[in-house]
Design a protein around this motif. Structure first.
Motif, PDB file in Angstrom:
ATOM      1  N   THR A  16       0.851  -1.186   0.000  1.00 40.45           N
ATOM      2  CA  THR A  16       0.000   0.000   0.000  1.00 40.45           C
ATOM      3  C   THR A  16       0.887   1.237   0.000  1.00 40.45           C
ATOM      4  O   THR A  16       2.104   1.146   0.167  1.00 40.45           O
ATOM      5  CB  THR A  16      -0.900   0.048   1.250  1.00 40.45           C
ATOM      6  OG1 THR A  16      -0.065   0.240   2.403  1.00 40.45           O
ATOM      7  CG2 THR A  16      -1.710  -1.223   1.401  1.00 40.45           C
ATOM      8  N   ILE A  17       0.270   2.363  -0.167  1.00 39.45           N
ATOM      9  CA  ILE A  17       1.012   3.623  -0.140  1.00 39.45           C
ATOM     10  C   ILE A  17       1.706   3.824   1.202  1.00 39.45           C
ATOM     11  O   ILE A  17       2.734   4.476   1.290  1.00 39.45           O
ATOM     12  CB  ILE A  17       0.106   4.816  -0.503  1.00 39.45           C
ATOM     13  CG1 ILE A  17       0.932   6.059  -0.767  1.00 39.45           C
ATOM     14  CG2 ILE A  17      -0.885   5.105   0.589  1.00 39.45           C
ATOM     15  CD1 ILE A  17       0.914   6.497  -2.169  1.00 39.45           C
ATOM     16  N   ALA A  18       1.172   3.221   2.261  1.00 40.16           N
ATOM     17  CA  ALA A  18       1.784   3.329   3.588  1.00 40.16           C
ATOM     18  C   ALA A  18       3.153   2.651   3.634  1.00 40.16           C
ATOM     19  O   ALA A  18       3.947   2.930   4.530  1.00 40.16           O
ATOM     20  CB  ALA A  18       0.859   2.735   4.633  1.00 40.16           C
ATOM     21  N   ASP A  19       3.422   1.762   2.675  1.00 42.52           N
ATOM     22  CA  ASP A  19       4.718   1.078   2.622  1.00 42.52           C
ATOM     23  C   ASP A  19       5.818   1.972   2.056  1.00 42.52           C
ATOM     24  O   ASP A  19       6.994   1.640   2.166  1.00 42.52           O
ATOM     25  CB  ASP A  19       4.626  -0.172   1.733  1.00 42.52           C
ATOM     26  CG  ASP A  19       3.683  -1.217   2.276  1.00 42.52           C
ATOM     27  OD1 ASP A  19       3.518  -1.286   3.513  1.00 42.52           O
ATOM     28  OD2 ASP A  19       3.104  -1.962   1.465  1.00 42.52           O
ATOM     29  N   ILE A  20       5.444   3.085   1.458  1.00 41.52           N
ATOM     30  CA  ILE A  20       6.403   3.962   0.787  1.00 41.52           C
ATOM     31  C   ILE A  20       6.937   4.992   1.775  1.00 41.52           C
ATOM     32  O   ILE A  20       6.173   5.578   2.542  1.00 41.52           O
ATOM     33  CB  ILE A  20       5.725   4.664  -0.406  1.00 41.52           C
ATOM     34  CG1 ILE A  20       5.254   3.621  -1.415  1.00 41.52           C
ATOM     35  CG2 ILE A  20       6.678   5.662  -1.050  1.00 41.52           C
ATOM     36  CD1 ILE A  20       4.344   4.177  -2.482  1.00 41.52           C
ATOM     37  N   HIS A  21       8.256   5.190   1.767  1.00 41.02           N
ATOM     38  CA  HIS A  21       8.845   6.222   2.624  1.00 41.02           C
ATOM     39  C   HIS A  21      10.080   6.816   1.963  1.00 41.02           C
ATOM     40  O   HIS A  21      10.651   6.237   1.046  1.00 41.02           O
ATOM     41  CB  HIS A  21       9.161   5.672   4.017  1.00 41.02           C
ATOM     42  CG  HIS A  21      10.204   4.595   4.029  1.00 41.02           C
ATOM     43  ND1 HIS A  21       9.930   3.284   3.728  1.00 41.02           N
ATOM     44  CD2 HIS A  21      11.518   4.646   4.314  1.00 41.02           C
ATOM     45  CE1 HIS A  21      11.032   2.570   3.814  1.00 41.02           C
ATOM     46  NE2 HIS A  21      12.021   3.369   4.173  1.00 41.02           N
ATOM     47  N   ILE A  61      11.236   4.857  -1.436  1.00 40.12           N
ATOM     48  CA  ILE A  61      11.394   3.417  -1.612  1.00 40.12           C
ATOM     49  C   ILE A  61      10.288   2.716  -0.850  1.00 40.12           C
ATOM     50  O   ILE A  61       9.610   3.319  -0.020  1.00 40.12           O
ATOM     51  CB  ILE A  61      12.767   2.926  -1.097  1.00 40.12           C
ATOM     52  CG1 ILE A  61      12.940   3.247   0.391  1.00 40.12           C
ATOM     53  CG2 ILE A  61      13.892   3.523  -1.922  1.00 40.12           C
ATOM     54  CD1 ILE A  61      14.176   2.631   1.011  1.00 40.12           C
ATOM     55  N   ARG A  62      10.122   1.428  -1.123  1.00 44.07           N
ATOM     56  CA  ARG A  62       9.167   0.618  -0.358  1.00 44.07           C
ATOM     57  C   ARG A  62       9.860  -0.126   0.764  1.00 44.07           C
ATOM     58  O   ARG A  62       9.314  -0.279   1.834  1.00 44.07           O
ATOM     59  CB  ARG A  62       8.465  -0.370  -1.279  1.00 44.07           C
ATOM     60  CG  ARG A  62       7.474   0.316  -2.187  1.00 44.07           C
ATOM     61  CD  ARG A  62       6.662  -0.644  -2.997  1.00 44.07           C
ATOM     62  NE  ARG A  62       5.962  -1.576  -2.129  1.00 44.07           N
ATOM     63  CZ  ARG A  62       5.587  -2.782  -2.518  1.00 44.07           C
ATOM     64  NH1 ARG A  62       5.840  -3.206  -3.733  1.00 44.07           N
ATOM     65  NH2 ARG A  62       4.954  -3.576  -1.680  1.00 44.07           N
ATOM     66  N   HIS A  63      11.068  -0.609   0.510  1.00 40.15           N
ATOM     67  CA  HIS A  63      11.794  -1.410   1.497  1.00 40.15           C
ATOM     68  C   HIS A  63      13.236  -0.923   1.553  1.00 40.15           C
ATOM     69  O   HIS A  63      13.857  -0.689   0.513  1.00 40.15           O
ATOM     70  CB  HIS A  63      11.783  -2.885   1.107  1.00 40.15           C
ATOM     71  CG  HIS A  63      10.411  -3.413   0.833  1.00 40.15           C
ATOM     72  ND1 HIS A  63       9.492  -3.674   1.819  1.00 40.15           N
ATOM     73  CD2 HIS A  63       9.795  -3.707  -0.337  1.00 40.15           C
ATOM     74  CE1 HIS A  63       8.377  -4.119   1.288  1.00 40.15           C
ATOM     75  NE2 HIS A  63       8.529  -4.142  -0.025  1.00 40.15           N
ATOM     76  N   ASN A  64      13.776  -0.805   2.762  1.00 42.51           N
ATOM     77  CA  ASN A  64      15.163  -0.351   2.902  1.00 42.51           C
ATOM     78  C   ASN A  64      16.141  -1.256   2.164  1.00 42.51           C
ATOM     79  O   ASN A  64      17.160  -0.786   1.659  1.00 42.51           O
ATOM     80  CB  ASN A  64      15.547  -0.245   4.377  1.00 42.51           C
ATOM     81  CG  ASN A  64      14.921   0.960   5.046  1.00 42.51           C
ATOM     82  OD1 ASN A  64      14.328   1.801   4.386  1.00 42.51           O
ATOM     83  ND2 ASN A  64      15.053   1.034   6.341  1.00 42.51           N
ATOM     84  N   VAL A  65      15.836  -2.528   2.073  1.00 47.54           N
ATOM     85  CA  VAL A  65      16.723  -3.456   1.374  1.00 47.54           C
ATOM     86  C   VAL A  65      16.850  -3.087  -0.113  1.00 47.54           C
ATOM     87  O   VAL A  65      17.839  -3.411  -0.756  1.00 47.54           O
ATOM     88  CB  VAL A  65      16.264  -4.920   1.565  1.00 47.54           C
ATOM     89  CG1 VAL A  65      14.996  -5.205   0.797  1.00 47.54           C
ATOM     90  CG2 VAL A  65      17.369  -5.890   1.210  1.00 47.54           C
ATOM     91  N   ASP A  66      15.862  -2.378  -0.657  1.00 48.58           N
ATOM     92  CA  ASP A  66      15.934  -1.935  -2.053  1.00 48.58           C
ATOM     93  C   ASP A  66      17.182  -1.091  -2.304  1.00 48.58           C
ATOM     94  O   ASP A  66      17.719  -1.085  -3.410  1.00 48.58           O
ATOM     95  CB  ASP A  66      14.704  -1.114  -2.442  1.00 48.58           C
ATOM     96  CG  ASP A  66      13.429  -1.944  -2.487  1.00 48.58           C
ATOM     97  OD1 ASP A  66      13.529  -3.187  -2.523  1.00 48.58           O
ATOM     98  OD2 ASP A  66      12.341  -1.334  -2.484  1.00 48.58           O
ATOM     99  N   MET A  67      17.629  -0.391  -1.273  1.00 46.35           N
ATOM    100  CA  MET A  67      18.801   0.471  -1.428  1.00 46.35           C
ATOM    101  C   MET A  67      20.051  -0.336  -1.756  1.00 46.35           C
ATOM    102  O   MET A  67      20.939   0.140  -2.451  1.00 46.35           O
ATOM    103  CB  MET A  67      19.024   1.306  -0.165  1.00 46.35           C
ATOM    104  CG  MET A  67      17.915   2.302   0.089  1.00 46.35           C
ATOM    105  SD  MET A  67      17.629   3.445  -1.267  1.00 46.35           S
ATOM    106  CE  MET A  67      19.144   4.362  -1.228  1.00 46.35           C
ATOM    107  N   VAL A  68      20.129  -1.558  -1.281  1.00 47.37           N
ATOM    108  CA  VAL A  68      21.281  -2.419  -1.554  1.00 47.37           C
ATOM    109  C   VAL A  68      21.356  -2.717  -3.046  1.00 47.37           C
ATOM    110  O   VAL A  68      22.429  -2.735  -3.632  1.00 47.37           O
ATOM    111  CB  VAL A  68      21.189  -3.728  -0.738  1.00 47.37           C
ATOM    112  CG1 VAL A  68      22.281  -4.698  -1.123  1.00 47.37           C
ATOM    113  CG2 VAL A  68      21.230  -3.421   0.753  1.00 47.37           C
TER     114      VAL A  68
END
Length: 95
Positions: A3-8, A49-56
């Motif tokens: 959901t949009i709440a997952d985005i930060h 991003i949705r998940h901090n791991v995406d940054m990797v």
């Protein structure tokens, strides 16, 4: 499904890491920290991003270092301004 709440904004996490590294969360009140976060984040680009791991997967080590450097400078500049004699938050609170 997300959901949009997952985005930060990833910079929010970097700002909080820098605040904790400087122990500002232990030495400043919540009003100061809220002002600081607003000032710092307004100096930085948004990086959603949705998940901090995406940054990797989506940033190189050089890009990550550049982001951390931007945060370091923005936090230091904002702390200097908030702590300066030219800025007195109490004046704004009394208005």
């Amino acid at each position: 499904m997300g959901t949009i709440a997952d985005i930060h904004n990833y910079y929010e996490e970097l700002v909080m890491q820098q605040i904790r590294a400087l122990e500002l969360d232990r030495t400043r009140d919540s009003e100061y920290l809220a002002d600081l976060c607003c000032m710092v984040l307004n100096q930085l680009p948004a990086h959603y991003i949705r998940h901090n791991v995406d940054m990797v997967y989506f940033t190189s080590p050089e890009q990550r270092a550049e982001m951390e450097e931007k945060v370091f400078h923005a936090v230091n500049q904002s702390v200097s301004w908030l702590d300066s004699d030219h800025h007195d938050r109490r004046k704004h609170e009394d208005a």
